[in-house]
Design a protein around this motif. Structure first.
Motif, PDB file in Angstrom:
ATOM      1  N   PHE A 119       0.842  -1.189   0.000  1.00  0.00           N
ATOM      2  CA  PHE A 119       0.000   0.000   0.000  1.00  0.00           C
ATOM      3  C   PHE A 119       0.877   1.240   0.000  1.00  0.00           C
ATOM      4  O   PHE A 119       2.080   1.190   0.293  1.00  0.00           O
ATOM      5  CB  PHE A 119      -0.949   0.016   1.211  1.00  0.00           C
ATOM      6  N   TRP A 140      -9.207  -2.621   1.313  1.00  0.00           N
ATOM      7  CA  TRP A 140      -9.102  -1.443   2.163  1.00  0.00           C
ATOM      8  C   TRP A 140      -8.907  -1.854   3.620  1.00  0.00           C
ATOM      9  O   TRP A 140      -9.582  -2.774   4.107  1.00  0.00           O
ATOM     10  CB  TRP A 140     -10.345  -0.581   2.028  1.00  0.00           C
ATOM     11  N   PRO A 167      -4.704   5.581  -2.191  1.00  0.00           N
ATOM     12  CA  PRO A 167      -4.218   5.202  -0.866  1.00  0.00           C
ATOM     13  C   PRO A 167      -5.371   5.224   0.137  1.00  0.00           C
ATOM     14  O   PRO A 167      -6.339   5.968  -0.059  1.00  0.00           O
ATOM     15  CB  PRO A 167      -3.205   6.314  -0.559  1.00  0.00           C
ATOM     16  N   PRO A 168      -5.321   4.425   1.181  1.00  0.00           N
ATOM     17  CA  PRO A 168      -4.272   3.465   1.535  1.00  0.00           C
ATOM     18  C   PRO A 168      -4.651   2.035   1.162  1.00  0.00           C
ATOM     19  O   PRO A 168      -4.353   1.102   1.919  1.00  0.00           O
ATOM     20  CB  PRO A 168      -4.197   3.629   3.042  1.00  0.00           C
ATOM     21  N   ILE A 170      -4.625  -1.624   0.023  1.00  0.00           N
ATOM     22  CA  ILE A 170      -3.648  -2.672  -0.249  1.00  0.00           C
ATOM     23  C   ILE A 170      -3.943  -3.203  -1.650  1.00  0.00           C
ATOM     24  O   ILE A 170      -5.094  -3.470  -1.988  1.00  0.00           O
ATOM     25  CB  ILE A 170      -3.759  -3.798   0.788  1.00  0.00           C
ATOM     26  N   HIS A 171      -2.924  -3.322  -2.481  1.00  0.00           N
ATOM     27  CA  HIS A 171      -3.181  -3.680  -3.872  1.00  0.00           C
ATOM     28  C   HIS A 171      -2.035  -4.497  -4.462  1.00  0.00           C
ATOM     29  O   HIS A 171      -0.902  -4.476  -3.977  1.00  0.00           O
ATOM     30  CB  HIS A 171      -3.384  -2.413  -4.722  1.00  0.00           C
TER      31      HIS A 171
END
Length: 214
Positions: A119, A140, A167-168, A170-171
């Motif tokens: 992230f 998220w 952001p933020p 997670i990807h």
């Protein structure tokens, strides 16, 4: 290509940095040109199809601040993308005062045992798919307010497409085409963490980083 009285001819498979001001691009044959502009180009921003999504600033994104001007002043600069891989270096990264581009050479389908979820604290990522297809996975973080929780997302995006990663979240992205997938990650302004890696930014000698990012 023309800017401020300067004219250059460039081959394909390259990046050209065009300084602010009037400029022209002419193709001498078949080919593909991708233009990247920042929100500093207010006339173009007003024409964006998703302008409504950015009427209110995202509180998670830091305000834009350009990096220092290039050494030697503004001029047209071209960089070939034909760069051999080097152990320990991630992608093919170039930057200017306002944008960082990370060109990820073509590959087949991603090994699903080697994903890379991560992230960003305070900047967006633009993932431009120019060949093949990708699934962009987003998750998220859970915060104390349950009303703000969001379900996981998995978006299939085939070329040509761009995914905006906020952001933020997670990807991570998974290349899908069995033959060739090409992704270009774009950041504005440039990333300080990538810039701090020795040898990662291939034109760092021309575009200095702010003192805080060195």
């Amino acid at each position: 290509m023309r800017w401020n009285g300067q004219n250059i001819a460039v081959d394909g498979y390259c990046i050209v940095v065009v300084p602010p001001g009037d400029s022209e691009v002419h193709l001498k044959g078949d080919g593909e040109v991708i233009r990247l502009v920042t929100t500093q180009a207010e006339d173009l921003v007003a024409k964006c199809s998703n302008a409504g999504s950015y009427v209110d600033p995202d509180p998670n994104v830091s305000p834009f601040r350009a990096w220092p001007d290039p050494l030697g002043g503004h001029k047209l600069r071209q960089y070939s993308l034909d760069v051999p891989p080097e152990p320990g270096r991630f992608g093919i990264i170039f930057r200017c005062s306002t944008i960082m581009v990370n060109f990820l050479p073509g590959s087949g389908p991603r090994d699903i045992t080697k994903m890379s979820p991560h992230f960003h604290d305070d900047f967006e990522q633009y993932s431009l798919c120019v060949a093949g297809s990708y699934i962009h996975y987003l998750r998220w973080p859970w915060i104390s307010d349950l009303n703000a929780w969001r379900p996981d997302d998995a978006e299939f995006c085939a070329a040509p497409s761009v995914a905006v990663i906020p952001p933020p979240a997670i990807h991570t992205s998974r290349s899908m085409d069995p033959v060739k997938n090409v992704l270009v990650d774009i950041f504005s302004p440039p990333r300080a963490d990538f810039s701090a890696k020795p040898g990662w930014v291939l034109n760092a000698d021309e575009y200095p980083a702010p003192d805080a990012a060195r």
